[in-house]
Design a protein around this motif. Structure first.
Motif, PDB file in Angstrom:
ATOM      1  N   LYS A  26      37.455  37.867  26.910  1.00  0.00           N
ATOM      2  CA  LYS A  26      38.224  37.031  27.958  1.00  0.00           C
ATOM      3  C   LYS A  26      39.222  38.183  28.588  1.00  0.00           C
ATOM      4  O   LYS A  26      39.789  37.921  29.700  1.00  0.00           O
ATOM      5  N   ALA A  27      39.261  39.338  28.150  1.00  0.00           N
ATOM      6  CA  ALA A  27      39.909  40.558  28.618  1.00  0.00           C
ATOM      7  C   ALA A  27      41.295  40.357  28.962  1.00  0.00           C
ATOM      8  O   ALA A  27      41.840  40.616  30.216  1.00  0.00           O
ATOM      9  N   GLY A  28      41.779  39.540  28.026  1.00  0.00           N
ATOM     10  CA  GLY A  28      43.370  39.166  28.123  1.00  0.00           C
ATOM     11  C   GLY A  28      43.722  37.978  29.312  1.00  0.00           C
ATOM     12  O   GLY A  28      44.916  37.964  29.271  1.00  0.00           O
ATOM     13  N   LEU A  29      42.858  37.500  30.004  1.00  0.00           N
ATOM     14  CA  LEU A  29      42.897  36.278  30.868  1.00  0.00           C
ATOM     15  C   LEU A  29      43.466  35.049  30.085  1.00  0.00           C
ATOM     16  O   LEU A  29      42.861  34.653  29.005  1.00  0.00           O
ATOM     17  N   PRO A  30      44.416  34.352  30.670  1.00  0.00           N
ATOM     18  CA  PRO A  30      44.779  33.080  30.055  1.00  0.00           C
ATOM     19  C   PRO A  30      43.575  32.080  30.491  1.00  0.00           C
ATOM     20  O   PRO A  30      42.936  32.218  31.410  1.00  0.00           O
ATOM     21  N   GLU A  31      43.536  31.026  29.737  1.00  0.00           N
ATOM     22  CA  GLU A  31      42.576  29.879  29.948  1.00  0.00           C
ATOM     23  C   GLU A  31      42.489  29.525  31.300  1.00  0.00           C
ATOM     24  O   GLU A  31      41.342  29.392  31.904  1.00  0.00           O
ATOM     25  N   ASN A  32      43.684  29.226  32.020  1.00  0.00           N
ATOM     26  CA  ASN A  32      43.736  28.787  33.381  1.00  0.00           C
ATOM     27  C   ASN A  32      43.994  29.700  34.428  1.00  0.00           C
ATOM     28  O   ASN A  32      44.435  29.614  35.613  1.00  0.00           O
TER      29      ASN A  32
ATOM     30  N   ILE B 222      36.204  46.660  38.335  1.00  0.00           N
ATOM     31  CA  ILE B 222      37.336  45.984  37.855  1.00  0.00           C
ATOM     32  C   ILE B 222      37.098  44.485  37.897  1.00  0.00           C
ATOM     33  O   ILE B 222      37.608  43.830  36.824  1.00  0.00           O
ATOM     34  N   MET B 223      36.504  43.798  38.893  1.00  0.00           N
ATOM     35  CA  MET B 223      36.333  42.451  38.848  1.00  0.00           C
ATOM     36  C   MET B 223      35.357  42.262  37.820  1.00  0.00           C
ATOM     37  O   MET B 223      35.442  41.045  37.174  1.00  0.00           O
ATOM     38  N   LYS B 224      34.219  43.127  37.608  1.00  0.00           N
ATOM     39  CA  LYS B 224      33.344  43.066  36.599  1.00  0.00           C
ATOM     40  C   LYS B 224      33.855  42.553  35.149  1.00  0.00           C
ATOM     41  O   LYS B 224      33.292  41.935  34.393  1.00  0.00           O
TER      42      LYS B 224
ATOM     43  N   PRO C   5      32.410  36.578  33.682  1.00  0.00           N
ATOM     44  CA  PRO C   5      31.537  36.409  32.162  1.00  0.00           C
ATOM     45  C   PRO C   5      30.514  37.493  32.126  1.00  0.00           C
ATOM     46  O   PRO C   5      30.187  38.149  33.135  1.00  0.00           O
ATOM     47  N   ALA C   6      30.422  37.654  30.891  1.00  0.00           N
ATOM     48  CA  ALA C   6      29.244  38.869  30.472  1.00  0.00           C
ATOM     49  C   ALA C   6      28.271  38.405  29.578  1.00  0.00           C
ATOM     50  O   ALA C   6      28.103  38.283  28.204  1.00  0.00           O
ATOM     51  N   PRO C   7      27.374  37.344  30.272  1.00  0.00           N
ATOM     52  CA  PRO C   7      26.220  36.640  29.267  1.00  0.00           C
ATOM     53  C   PRO C   7      25.591  37.459  28.651  1.00  0.00           C
ATOM     54  O   PRO C   7      25.093  37.275  27.254  1.00  0.00           O
ATOM     55  N   HIS C   8      25.387  38.840  28.869  1.00  0.00           N
ATOM     56  CA  HIS C   8      24.599  39.834  28.222  1.00  0.00           C
ATOM     57  C   HIS C   8      25.189  40.096  26.685  1.00  0.00           C
ATOM     58  O   HIS C   8      24.731  40.006  25.621  1.00  0.00           O
ATOM     59  N   TYR C   9      26.723  39.951  26.778  1.00  0.00           N
ATOM     60  CA  TYR C   9      27.305  40.027  25.665  1.00  0.00           C
ATOM     61  C   TYR C   9      27.640  38.753  24.901  1.00  0.00           C
ATOM     62  O   TYR C   9      27.024  38.604  23.414  1.00  0.00           O
ATOM     63  N   SER C  10      27.895  37.677  25.550  1.00  0.00           N
ATOM     64  CA  SER C  10      28.470  36.459  25.087  1.00  0.00           C
ATOM     65  C   SER C  10      27.283  35.889  24.423  1.00  0.00           C
ATOM     66  O   SER C  10      27.491  35.238  23.338  1.00  0.00           O
TER      67      SER C  10
END
Ligand code: G1P
Length: 296
Positions: free
Chosen positions: A92-98, A65-67, A71-76
């Motif tokens: 971003k999995a739906g998270l806002p910037e802040n 869940i936390m994963k 960040p997922a550098p292997h993807y980004s």
């Protein structure tokens, strides 16, 4: 004017035994409805309602869940190198910037009240929301947004409610209503999981709450005194009941359709209903007619 709701708590430490074997290695909150895991739908609903602090009450074996929100550098790295901006946005999995993410562990399965209490330090002294990701509500204005608007006027403790079949009351927290105006129900008592014969109504709480921070003190007292309720667990319903008379308590008849994704039928129905919504958005007529036939 009551305080803004910045913090949302997701109690996601439970085992998904109803979905075994799918949930042997994958947390049930990571099962997808169409193209997003249940927990992401819940996070997006909270973000749309203005929340920026996301507290996950989880268990050590549910690290996925936390994963999902890390960040997922292997993807980004690969997506950046290939110029895939749309896909990068999806990471971003739906998270806002802040967004501020907090993880706390519930070390024993002692009930929903106990799970929420595990978030007490993260929550602090402000009112906060709770979403149970198993309950999905489909509507153009998210269920939590509807509740935040009502809470700004009412304050106190607020739960989302709907009528359930009379033989299903034993699965829910059930209201004893004192009166109703404009979809807002004043609550004079609450009972957790009453048998149909004992239920004061068929109005049941679904998995959306806004709490006054005083609820944490009530939970602390119950846990210290080992005052368990239905099923031998610390129930959030009992904590709300104890605050009746001190803190306003209302039920909101929300707009929208609720799907109980905690069981297979509800989960499958949600998949069809949310697919249909996407097919309507994209104008895919042939998929729309296939999905409508499934829903009929
Ligand atoms: C919990 C609550 C119950 C509420 C329900 C909504 O029960 O204890 O009051 O009506 O969520 O989904 P659970 O489903 O965890 O047994």
């Amino acid at each position: 004017m009551t305080a803004k709701i910045n913090t949302v708590v997701f109690p996601v430490a439970g085992l998904g035994t109803r979905f075994l074997p799918a949930t042997k290695a994958v947390p049930k909150e990571m099962l997808p409805v169409v193209d997003k895991p249940l927990i992401q739908w819940a996070v997006e609903e909270a973000a749309a309602a203005g929340c920026t602090r996301f507290v996950f009450v989880t268990a050590p074996e549910k690290g996925a869940i936390m994963k999902h929100f890390s960040p997922a550098p292997h993807y980004s790295d690969t997506l950046k190198a290939r110029g895939k901006t749309q896909e990068l946005e999806l990471l971003k999995a739906g998270l806002p910037e802040n967004a501020e993410l907090i993880e706390v562990h519930q070390d024993q399965p002692l009930g929903l009240g106990h799970a929420i209490w595990c978030a007490r330090e993260a929550v602090g002294q402000a009112p906060f929301a709770v979403i149970l990701p198993d309950d999905m509500v489909q509507h153009s204005v998210g269920c939590l947004s509807q509740m935040v608007s009502a809470h700004a006027r009412l304050g106190g403790n607020l739960v989302a409610v709907e009528n359930v079949p009379a033989d299903q009351t034993h699965r829910y927290g059930v209201l004893d209503p004192a009166g109703e105006a404009d979809g807002l129900i004043e609550i004079k008592a609450l009972i957790e999981k009453p048998a149909p014969a004992e239920a004061p109504s068929t109005l049941a709480i679904i998995g959306r709450y806004i709490f006054d921070s005083e609820i944490m003190n009530t939970l602390s007292r119950a846990i210290a005194a080992e005052e368990t309720g239905a099923g031998g667990e610390f129930q959030i319903t009992d904590a709300m009941s104890q605050l009746i008379g001190q803190v306003p308590l209302h039920g909101l008849r929300f707009q929208g359709t609720r799907y109980d994704c905690g069981n297979r039928d509800g989960f499958l129905e949600a998949n069809v209903a949310f697919s249909l919504a996407q097919a309507q958005e994209s104008g895919n007529k042939s998929l729309q007619s296939k999905l409508r036939r499934l829903l009929d």
